[in-house]
Every structure is written in C-alpha cells, then in structure tokens.
Design an enzyme around this catalytic site. Structure first.
Site, mmCIF file in Angstrom:
data_model
loop_
_atom_site.group_PDB
_atom_site.id
_atom_site.type_symbol
_atom_site.label_atom_id
_atom_site.label_comp_id
_atom_site.label_asym_id
_atom_site.label_seq_id
_atom_site.Cartn_x
_atom_site.Cartn_y
_atom_site.Cartn_z
ATOM 1 N N ASN A 23 35.598 -7.585 30.245
ATOM 2 C CA ASN A 23 36.338 -6.352 29.977
ATOM 3 C C ASN A 23 36.023 -5.741 28.614
ATOM 4 O O ASN A 23 36.379 -4.592 28.358
ATOM 5 C CB ASN A 23 37.851 -6.588 30.101
ATOM 6 C CG ASN A 23 38.272 -6.705 31.560
ATOM 7 O OD1 ASN A 23 37.458 -6.514 32.463
ATOM 8 N ND2 ASN A 23 39.542 -7.009 31.782
ATOM 9 N N CYS A 124 42.501 0.857 45.052
ATOM 10 C CA CYS A 124 42.031 -0.451 44.597
ATOM 11 C C CYS A 124 42.994 -1.492 45.116
ATOM 12 O O CYS A 124 44.181 -1.217 45.318
ATOM 13 C CB CYS A 124 41.988 -0.471 43.086
ATOM 14 S SG CYS A 124 41.754 -2.102 42.427
ATOM 15 N N ASP A 313 46.191 -9.942 33.883
ATOM 16 C CA ASP A 313 45.002 -10.623 34.418
ATOM 17 C C ASP A 313 45.147 -12.149 34.442
ATOM 18 O O ASP A 313 44.258 -12.846 34.930
ATOM 19 C CB ASP A 313 43.753 -10.236 33.604
ATOM 20 C CG ASP A 313 43.258 -8.845 33.950
ATOM 21 O OD1 ASP A 313 43.765 -8.255 34.915
ATOM 22 O OD2 ASP A 313 42.357 -8.339 33.241
HETATM 23 C C1 UD1 Z 1 42.002 -2.879 32.407
HETATM 24 C C2 UD1 Z 1 41.253 -4.134 32.764
HETATM 25 C C3 UD1 Z 1 41.981 -4.892 33.857
HETATM 26 C C4 UD1 Z 1 43.430 -5.158 33.451
HETATM 27 C C5 UD1 Z 1 44.121 -3.877 32.994
HETATM 28 C C6 UD1 Z 1 45.503 -4.112 32.403
HETATM 29 C C7 UD1 Z 1 38.947 -3.551 32.317
HETATM 30 C C8 UD1 Z 1 37.598 -3.234 32.868
HETATM 31 N N1 UD1 Z 1 39.918 -3.758 33.228
HETATM 32 O O1 UD1 Z 1 42.042 -2.066 33.569
HETATM 33 O O2 UD1 Z 1 41.297 -6.126 34.090
HETATM 34 O O3 UD1 Z 1 44.133 -5.688 34.545
HETATM 35 O O4 UD1 Z 1 43.326 -3.226 31.974
HETATM 36 O O5 UD1 Z 1 45.426 -4.973 31.331
HETATM 37 O O6 UD1 Z 1 39.132 -3.643 31.126
HETATM 38 N N2 UD1 Z 1 47.334 4.033 34.961
HETATM 39 C C9 UD1 Z 1 47.742 5.285 35.354
HETATM 40 N N3 UD1 Z 1 46.927 6.354 35.058
HETATM 41 C C10 UD1 Z 1 45.748 6.218 34.396
HETATM 42 C C11 UD1 Z 1 45.341 4.926 33.976
HETATM 43 C C12 UD1 Z 1 46.165 3.848 34.279
HETATM 44 O O7 UD1 Z 1 48.795 5.453 35.958
HETATM 45 O O8 UD1 Z 1 45.056 7.212 34.157
HETATM 46 C C13 UD1 Z 1 48.206 2.862 35.249
HETATM 47 C C14 UD1 Z 1 47.538 1.818 36.131
HETATM 48 O O9 UD1 Z 1 47.677 2.140 37.500
HETATM 49 C C15 UD1 Z 1 48.302 0.570 35.732
HETATM 50 C C16 UD1 Z 1 48.561 0.786 34.242
HETATM 51 O O10 UD1 Z 1 48.418 2.174 34.025
HETATM 52 O O11 UD1 Z 1 49.526 0.503 36.421
HETATM 53 C C17 UD1 Z 1 47.620 0.048 33.303
HETATM 54 O O12 UD1 Z 1 46.296 0.277 33.699
HETATM 55 P P1 UD1 Z 1 45.094 0.268 32.654
HETATM 56 O O13 UD1 Z 1 45.518 -0.367 31.403
HETATM 57 O O14 UD1 Z 1 44.512 1.647 32.594
HETATM 58 O O15 UD1 Z 1 44.050 -0.681 33.402
HETATM 59 P P2 UD1 Z 1 42.488 -0.539 33.459
HETATM 60 O O16 UD1 Z 1 41.953 0.032 32.207
HETATM 61 O O17 UD1 Z 1 42.072 0.083 34.748
#
Ligand code: UD1
Length: 426
Positions: A23, A124, A313
């Site tokens: 990550n 997803c 995670d």
């Molecule tokens: C990253 C990690 C993933 C981890 C997650 C949370 C990487 C490649 N992946 O994923 O392994 O599980 O952080 O620690 O680093 N959300 C929204 N809108 C957005 C973006 C996110 O609603 O535009 C929500 C998501 O659905 C989720 C929450 O915010 O419920 C957190 O997600 P986010 O921190 O963005 O996860 P990732 O960056 O996708």
C-alpha cells in the site's frame, strides 16, 4: 488456478523477512507521472498488484526497468519508472478494473498534463467504495470533473491551483491523490482531515526528495507549497505493517515465536496492542519485532479506525485469532460496510461467529477443523490461511490470486518457520 493446501498443527518458530509495503508501493510508483526524470524504488514487493500498476504506468508512457541483480533475489526488487513523456492520458477500463488503486494515477496525470481520463473502478468485494472524495478534492484545486460512459475526466488546461481541501472523513487514497496533484499546483494547498497512515508519510518523504515542498504529512493537516517541476529520486519502500501483523498472529495462534525481520513497531502499534491484549508477548529487537505466545490466547475487543487506530486491513486476521481464543471477542468494522465475508468461511472450519450489523461476536472454540474454503478478498483469504495453520487436518484455500495480490512468497515464508503448506494446481 492454484490453491494452497495447509496441514495444521505446527508451532511456527524462526524469522520471517518482511517485504516492502504494497500500500506504500502503489502510490510511490505513481510519483513517476509527476516528473520526466527516473524514479527508482528499492524493496518493491513481487506482487500481482505491483505488476498490474506497472502495466498501467507503462501504458501511460513510463518505461519500467528492473535493476540488474534484483530479479531473482529473495529481497524485494529495485525498479525504475521513467515517464520522460506521457503518451496517453487515458487509464482504460480493462486495466483499472483489475485494481481499484489504479485511481491513484489521476492526480499525477492531471497535474502534469492538464487532463486525465480514468475508468471508474466500479464495485468491490469489500463494499461500495466510491471515489467522490478524490474528485471533490481535485475540484478544490480547480479541476473540472466530468463523468461519461463509465469514465471520469479531470481537466485543468491552465494547471491546478492551490486551495483548501477538507475531507468530511478520512480517505487514504484521496489524501494520496491530492497530495501528488498539489505538488505541481500553483500556490499553496492545505489538506485538512488528511489520512495519517504511515504510507502517507512515506509518500510525502519520496515527493520531498523529488523537490516537493510538503509539511505535516502523518498529521491531520498537510500543507503543500506547489513547485514548478519535480526531479527524479531513489526511494526505499517502507516495510509492510499488514504483512508483519498477519505473521505476528500466526506466531500467537500456533503458540510459536517469530521474529518479523525489518518490521517497524511504531507503524503497527495498534495491531501489537491487540496482540498483547490477546496474550501475545511482543519484543522490539534491533532488527525487527519478535512476537511469541505465552501459551494462551485471550478474547479481545477491536474497532477498526483510521490510523493510528486499529487497521481494517487486520480485522479478518484478528477474527481468525479470536475464533480460537479462550473467551469471547467483539470485533467491529467501522471503515467498510461489507467486510465480513470471511465469517461464513471461518464458520465452515468450526468458528463460532455471530454478526449483528457492523459487529461480530466471536466465541472462541478449542479447535478448528480443516476444510475447503475460499475468500473474496485479500485479507479475508489470509484469515483462512491463519485458521488453516491451527486447524485439525488439511485446509485448502482456493482463489489463491487474492493472496498473490498482497503477500509476497507466502508459502515460502510460512515454510521457513515450519508450516506445512503447499501450492498446488487446482
Ligand atoms: C486504502 C488501502 C486499503 C485499506 C484502506 C483503509 C491502498 C492501496 N489500499 O484503500 O488496503 O483497507 O485504505 O485503510 O492503500 N470512501 C468514500 N469516497 C471516496 C474514498 C473513500 O466514500 O472517494 C470511503 C470508502 O468507501 C471507505 C472509506 O472511505 O469506506 C475509507 O476508504 P479509503 O481510506 O479511501 O481506502 P482506500 O484508499 O481505497
């Protein structure tokens, strides 16, 4: 398709070298889009997700070369990403659908080229996972966002302009995307309620070594003073705190003793605290973190939170641990709405778990039994491997490609500490 066959019941003893963090590596690779000079990353794990993003970066115009001598080594590879020119500003559906983190090319592309078109990542297995925060943040920097035919087009023909981005809740990916974009914006950007994950600090460190002016990474407010140009760099990818945490649980569950070589205790404190709550003994040594069992596993209470809280995670792997504890545990998933897919599979191995909304009550059982299982995401698959390590008889974990996305040389590392594990064709 391959599967993993595990014969449970062996206490694991020895040393496991911890790989570079997936990550952290994925956003670090995207920094090459911000400069026409080469970006070299040391300690990149050999994982399917790294290969997927390399293909996408290559499609956009970056050459990807493996340093001589690093191809066949046990340690991670050294790869150079060089985007002297951007050939294409479109990240197509066929490439993005394989991995949600492909969205991380958006910020860099629009900052450098003034336009980027990226396929929407789609649904997803662990929830809906929209990208609205990424898009709103880019809008705050002056980008025009259009959605059409399943693609998002971000444009800023006169360049991005510094602004204030205040996230309504923490997003790791959106923080990374806007951090990269803001490095080349005109003026100063303030990111409020930024993610504080160690991977963000690692990204900022790399960007600063390329000439960016970022302060506050790792804290709630990050300030980025835009610069005209970034140059190349050489950067070491941080150790994988999720991989390390997963093997720490293997040590505790099997009543073993494992040195997680190269692991950083500070980055994985919440997981180490939870391990200790369950009775694990944690010792920070000069070259890593040692985790051993005191002979008992106790119940625990966990709520997933953004860093420095307990990481989502690690939730599935701790559920495997809780299912063999001498007592009950409550595990609450507060980040993703659909991240309990491992529950029915652990149940098939004899685990006693009741889900009520976002909380799972786990009543520890004296023994799990081997079964044929499969999982629909990476960390859920690891929870089944951990359960298999202590289950009576043979456990077969299908859909190995999930594990290959995130655990480098999994069966080799487990065998190194005494596990009986084999990868076989389906
Ligand atoms: C990253 C990690 C993933 C981890 C997650 C949370 C990487 C490649 N992946 O994923 O392994 O599980 O952080 O620690 O680093 N959300 C929204 N809108 C957005 C973006 C996110 O609603 O535009 C929500 C998501 O659905 C989720 C929450 O915010 O419920 C957190 O997600 P986010 O921190 O963005 O996860 P990732 O960056 O996708």
């Amino acid at each position: 398709m391959e599967k993993l066959v595990i014969t449970g019941g062996t206490a694991l003893h020895g040393t496991i070298p911890i790989s570079g963090a997936k990550n952290a590596a994925l956003p670090l690779m995207c920094t090459c889009l911000l400069t026409d000079e080469p970006v070299t990353l040391n300690n990149l794990p050999r994982l399917a997700d790294i290969a997927t993003l390399s293909d996408l970066l290559n499609h956009l115009g970056a050459s990807v070369t493996i340093a001589a001598g690093s191809r066949g080594t046990q340690r991670g590879r050294k790869l150079t990403f060089h985007a002297a020119e951007i050939h294409d500003t479109v990240a197509p559906y066929d490439m993005v659908r394989k991995m949600r983190a492909s969205i991380l090319v958006l910020g860099g592309l629009v900052a450098r080229e003034g336009v980027a078109t990226v396929s929407l990542p789609g649904g997803c297995a662990i929830g809906n996972r929209p990208i609205d925060l990424h898009l709103k943040a880019l809008e705050a920097l002056g980008a025009k966002i259009e959605l059409e035919h399943g693609y998002v087009r971000a444009s800023a023909p006169d360049g991005l302009k510094g602004g204030t981005v205040r996230f309504p809740f923490v997003s790791v990916g959106a923080t990374e995307n806007i951090l990269m974009a803001a490095t080349l914006a005109k003026g100063t950007t303030t990111i409020e309620n930024a993610a504080r994950e160690p991977e963000i600090a690692d990204l900022a460190k790399c960007l600063n070594s390329m000439g960016a002016k970022i302060t506050g990474a790792g804290h709630e407010t990050i300030t980025v003073e835009g610069v005209e140009k970034l140059h190349g760099t050489v950067h070491d990818v941080m150790p994988d705190r999720i991989e390390a945490g997963s093997y720490a649980i293997a040590a505790l569950m099997t009543r073993g003793n494992i040195l997680l070589e190269g692991a950083n205790a500070h980055d994985m404190q919440a997981s180490l605290d939870a391990l200790q709550e369950a009775g694990g003994i944690v010792e920070v040594e000069e070259n890593g973190v040692r985790v051993r069992s005191n002979g008992h596993v106790g119940g625990l209470n966990i709520v997933t939170q953004p860093f420095p809280g307990f990481p989502t995670d690690m939730q599935a792997q701790f559920m495997a641990l809780a299912s063999v504890a001498e007592g009950a545990s409550v595990i609450t998933e507060a980040i993703f709405e659909n991240r309990f897919m491992h529950v029915p599979e652990l149940g098939r191995m004899g685990a006693d778990i009741t889900v009520n909304g976002s909380s799972a009550t786990v009543r520890g059982t004296a023994k799990l039994v081997g079964a044929e299982v499969m999982a629909t995401d990476l960390r859920a698959s690891m929870s089944l491997v951990l359960a298999g390590l202590v289950a009576e008889g043979e456990t077969t974990v299908n859909r190995l490609y999930h594990l290959d996305r995130g655990y480098e040389r999994l069966e080799e590392k487990l065998r190194q500490v005494g596990a009986v594990v084999e990868r076989v064709p389906s």
